[in-house]
Design a protein around this motif. Structure first.
Motif, mmCIF file in Angstrom:
data_model
loop_
_atom_site.group_PDB
_atom_site.id
_atom_site.type_symbol
_atom_site.label_atom_id
_atom_site.label_comp_id
_atom_site.label_asym_id
_atom_site.label_seq_id
_atom_site.Cartn_x
_atom_site.Cartn_y
_atom_site.Cartn_z
ATOM 1 N N ASP A 57 0.853 -1.328 0.089
ATOM 2 C CA ASP A 57 0.103 -0.025 -0.027
ATOM 3 C C ASP A 57 0.714 1.202 -0.165
ATOM 4 N N ARG A 58 1.784 1.258 0.803
ATOM 5 C CA ARG A 58 2.758 2.461 0.872
ATOM 6 C C ARG A 58 3.706 2.942 -0.102
ATOM 7 N N LEU A 59 4.280 1.716 -0.531
ATOM 8 C CA LEU A 59 5.457 1.915 -1.515
ATOM 9 C C LEU A 59 5.054 1.712 -2.898
ATOM 10 N N GLY A 60 3.688 1.156 -3.179
ATOM 11 C CA GLY A 60 3.200 1.025 -4.424
ATOM 12 C C GLY A 60 3.972 -0.310 -5.060
ATOM 13 N N LEU A 61 4.053 -1.348 -4.600
ATOM 14 C CA LEU A 61 4.773 -2.688 -4.898
ATOM 15 C C LEU A 61 3.784 -3.357 -5.608
ATOM 16 N N SER A 62 2.455 -3.118 -6.085
ATOM 17 C CA SER A 62 1.460 -4.082 -6.721
ATOM 18 C C SER A 62 1.991 -4.636 -7.886
ATOM 19 N N ALA A 63 2.840 -3.821 -8.723
ATOM 20 C CA ALA A 63 3.390 -4.244 -10.177
ATOM 21 C C ALA A 63 4.535 -5.500 -9.903
ATOM 22 N N LEU A 64 5.151 -5.129 -8.775
ATOM 23 C CA LEU A 64 6.238 -6.274 -8.581
ATOM 24 C C LEU A 64 5.459 -7.680 -8.208
ATOM 25 N N PRO B 49 7.203 -13.673 -10.859
ATOM 26 C CA PRO B 49 7.146 -14.802 -10.279
ATOM 27 C C PRO B 49 8.079 -14.811 -8.996
ATOM 28 N N GLU B 50 9.554 -14.424 -9.090
ATOM 29 C CA GLU B 50 10.177 -14.209 -8.265
ATOM 30 C C GLU B 50 9.796 -13.924 -6.830
ATOM 31 N N MET B 51 8.853 -12.548 -7.112
ATOM 32 C CA MET B 51 8.224 -11.885 -5.871
ATOM 33 C C MET B 51 7.283 -12.878 -5.182
ATOM 34 N N LEU B 52 6.410 -13.412 -6.082
ATOM 35 C CA LEU B 52 5.332 -14.162 -5.481
ATOM 36 C C LEU B 52 5.601 -15.501 -4.671
ATOM 37 N N GLU B 53 6.824 -15.963 -5.044
ATOM 38 C CA GLU B 53 7.275 -17.133 -4.352
ATOM 39 C C GLU B 53 7.806 -16.685 -3.036
ATOM 40 N N ALA B 54 8.091 -15.537 -2.769
ATOM 41 C CA ALA B 54 8.778 -15.183 -1.518
ATOM 42 C C ALA B 54 7.704 -14.509 -0.768
ATOM 43 N N VAL B 55 6.532 -14.396 -0.893
ATOM 44 C CA VAL B 55 5.544 -13.564 -0.114
ATOM 45 C C VAL B 55 4.979 -14.671 0.931
ATOM 46 N N GLU B 56 4.206 -14.231 2.205
ATOM 47 C CA GLU B 56 3.687 -14.970 3.009
ATOM 48 C C GLU B 56 2.103 -14.877 2.632
ATOM 49 N N ALA B 57 1.695 -15.838 1.972
ATOM 50 C CA ALA B 57 0.227 -15.766 1.280
ATOM 51 C C ALA B 57 -0.803 -15.571 2.404
ATOM 52 N N ASP B 58 -1.789 -14.700 2.241
ATOM 53 C CA ASP B 58 -2.982 -14.442 3.109
ATOM 54 C C ASP B 58 -4.085 -13.976 2.231
ATOM 55 N N VAL B 59 -5.305 -14.078 2.949
ATOM 56 C CA VAL B 59 -6.415 -13.536 2.242
ATOM 57 C C VAL B 59 -6.224 -12.140 1.467
ATOM 58 N N LYS C 64 -6.223 -9.085 -14.737
ATOM 59 C CA LYS C 64 -6.010 -8.729 -16.007
ATOM 60 C C LYS C 64 -4.812 -8.186 -16.389
ATOM 61 N N ALA C 65 -4.016 -8.178 -15.524
ATOM 62 C CA ALA C 65 -2.627 -7.389 -16.171
ATOM 63 C C ALA C 65 -1.501 -8.298 -15.890
ATOM 64 N N MET C 66 -1.870 -9.596 -15.430
ATOM 65 C CA MET C 66 -0.931 -10.545 -14.988
ATOM 66 C C MET C 66 -0.375 -11.278 -16.328
ATOM 67 N N PRO C 67 1.085 -11.163 -16.490
ATOM 68 C CA PRO C 67 1.645 -11.833 -17.639
ATOM 69 C C PRO C 67 1.252 -13.493 -17.720
ATOM 70 N N GLU C 68 1.570 -14.195 -18.704
ATOM 71 C CA GLU C 68 1.288 -15.725 -18.627
ATOM 72 C C GLU C 68 2.132 -16.278 -17.769
ATOM 73 N N THR C 69 3.620 -15.746 -17.724
ATOM 74 C CA THR C 69 4.834 -16.398 -16.769
ATOM 75 C C THR C 69 4.424 -16.254 -15.478
ATOM 76 N N THR C 70 3.208 -15.562 -15.042
ATOM 77 C CA THR C 70 2.986 -15.340 -13.644
ATOM 78 C C THR C 70 1.932 -16.092 -13.253
ATOM 79 N N ALA D 131 0.604 -17.508 -9.535
ATOM 80 C CA ALA D 131 -0.135 -16.776 -8.730
ATOM 81 C C ALA D 131 -1.340 -17.490 -8.394
ATOM 82 N N ARG D 132 -1.603 -18.395 -9.239
ATOM 83 C CA ARG D 132 -2.559 -19.467 -8.875
ATOM 84 C C ARG D 132 -2.459 -20.570 -8.086
ATOM 85 N N ALA D 133 -0.976 -20.861 -7.723
ATOM 86 C CA ALA D 133 -0.408 -21.789 -6.501
ATOM 87 C C ALA D 133 -0.607 -21.132 -5.334
#
Length: 402
Positions: free
Chosen positions: A111-118, A122-132, A143-149, A153-155
């Motif tokens: 929210d504060r640093l505008g990291l949504s695009a990151l 895939p590297e970013m998603l693999e590092a996050v603590e997943a929650d709701v 809709k903006a998500m590339p096929e490689t991601t 993201a589904r995982a």
């Protein structure tokens, strides 16, 4: 004069005494909260693990001294622009903080640093603590998500959904199975299935005062579970951006309800358009990726579609999950609710289905629904099975106290 016996002075607490240790711990915590610099007043220097913790906090909440000001100054906060650097930071906070704190810090960083695009990396998603909340953010970027991601993201979404199902499914099925059994009255029940409260009430006129007893000419019992559909449930979910967590929980509950033979479940999502996702209810991940968070709201149009699905009003529960900020025709929306209730439909309005606390909502519309005997209230996931059980049994809803 007799000499007085000298009194030994009380020794000051040493560096290893509990009093000093407690004081040092409080000072350390305040230093981490205030962020350092000459203005924090602690004079406490951090080293080692504490210094590393402070760096992870500063990256999001800002530094202390200098021209940057205090913790919270966004000019001194930052994680840079690269996904590898953010991924390292995500690994650091998991090292130093418990999972519940990690999730809050991730949310604040996005929210504060505008990291949504990151999050599209895939590297970013693999590092996050997943929650709701992370799932909600991913869905808004769908809709903006590339096929490689998308596979990564589904995982991530799958992990959160599976965890929620494990936590919520057993209680939901048990609670609603009991409610369905009790709502199906049987007039020739077996002894163990007799509903004594209803039986006594129905036979009060057969009371024999000379014997001090009631002759139960009519027995009322609980219905036994079978394969027949007993109730129809329509979940109508607002997919505007503010309802992200509610969409996640509602999709999971929709899948749980759809797995019960005695409940026919339909799931409808809406913004200014209406989409029926009932065919995807066997997999809540497919449901979630079928939503499109954001956009306007037309509750009236959504309720009109839900009305068209109702074939057994007396055996139907309609659950509207929305903050009630209506962009459609308000009076028509209220007329539809009134018409459904008049036909025998049990109508439930939830301002939110989440653990996020008191939601923002349209108070005028909530009051108008309450005047129709359809109270609108926020509901936690743990309370939802009880709310549904009450609706199925046609008894007052367990509205939480404000």
């Amino acid at each position: 004069m007799p000499e007085s016996t000298p009194t030994a002075p009380t020794p000051a607490p040493g560096p290893t005494t509990p009093v000093r240790a407690d004081a040092d711990e409080r000072l350390r915590r305040w230093r981490l909260v205030l962020g350092g610099g000459p203005a924090d007043g602690t004079g406490c220097e951090l080293a080692g693990r504490d210094a590393a913790m402070d760096r992870t906090l500063t990256a999001v909440y800002g530094g202390g001294g200098g021209a940057g000001g205090s913790r919270g100054s966004e000019r001194s906060a930052g994680l840079g622009g690269s996904a590898p650097q953010v991924a390292r930071w995500l690994g650091d906070i998991r090292t130093y903080f418990p999972s519940s704190v990690v999730q809050v810090m991730q949310r604040d960083a996005i929210d504060r640093l505008g990291l949504s695009a990151l999050l599209l990396e895939p590297e970013m998603l693999e590092a996050v603590e997943a929650d709701v909340h992370l799932v909600g953010t991913l869905l808004s970027l769908n809709k903006a998500m590339p096929e490689t991601t998308k596979e990564t993201a589904r995982a991530v979404v799958r992990k959160v959904v599976d965890d929620l199902e494990k936590r919520l499914a057993t209680k939901t099925r048990a609670t609603l199975t009991g409610a369905l059994d009790r709502s199906a009255k049987v007039n020739r029940p077996r002894h163990r299935d007799i509903d004594w409260n209803r039986t006594i009430h129905a036979n009060l006129k057969h009371y024999l005062p000379e014997h001090g007893t009631i002759v139960p000419e009519r027995l009322i019992g609980y219905g036994r579970a079978d394969r027949a559909v007993k109730k129809d449930v329509v979940l109508c979910i607002d997919q505007s951006g503010s309802m992200a967590a509610s969409v996640v929980y509602a999709s999971v509950f929709g899948a749980v309800l759809a797995s019960m033979r005695s409940i026919a479940t339909k799931l409808v999502v809406f913004d200014t358009a209406v989409v029926d996702l009932t065919e995807q209810l066997d997999d809540p991940v497919d449901v979630l990726f079928g939503t499109q968070l954001g956009g306007g709201t037309d509750i009236n149009r959504a309720l009109a579609y839900c009305q068209s699905l109702i074939t057994r009003p007396a055996d139907t529960v309609v659950v509207l999950i929305s903050d009630l900020y209506e962009g459609g025709i308000r009076d028509e929306m209220l007329k539809r609710v009134a018409a459904m209730k008049a036909s025998g439909v049990q109508f439930v309005a939830l301002l939110a289905l989440s653990d996020e606390g008191a939601p923002a909502y349209d108070h005028e519309h909530a009051a108008a629904l309450a005047a129709l005997d359809a109270p609108a209230f926020a509901c936690t996931p743990d309370l939802f099975p009880e709310v549904m059980a009450a609706a199925i049994e046609k008894r007052p809803l367990p509205v939480p106290e404000k």
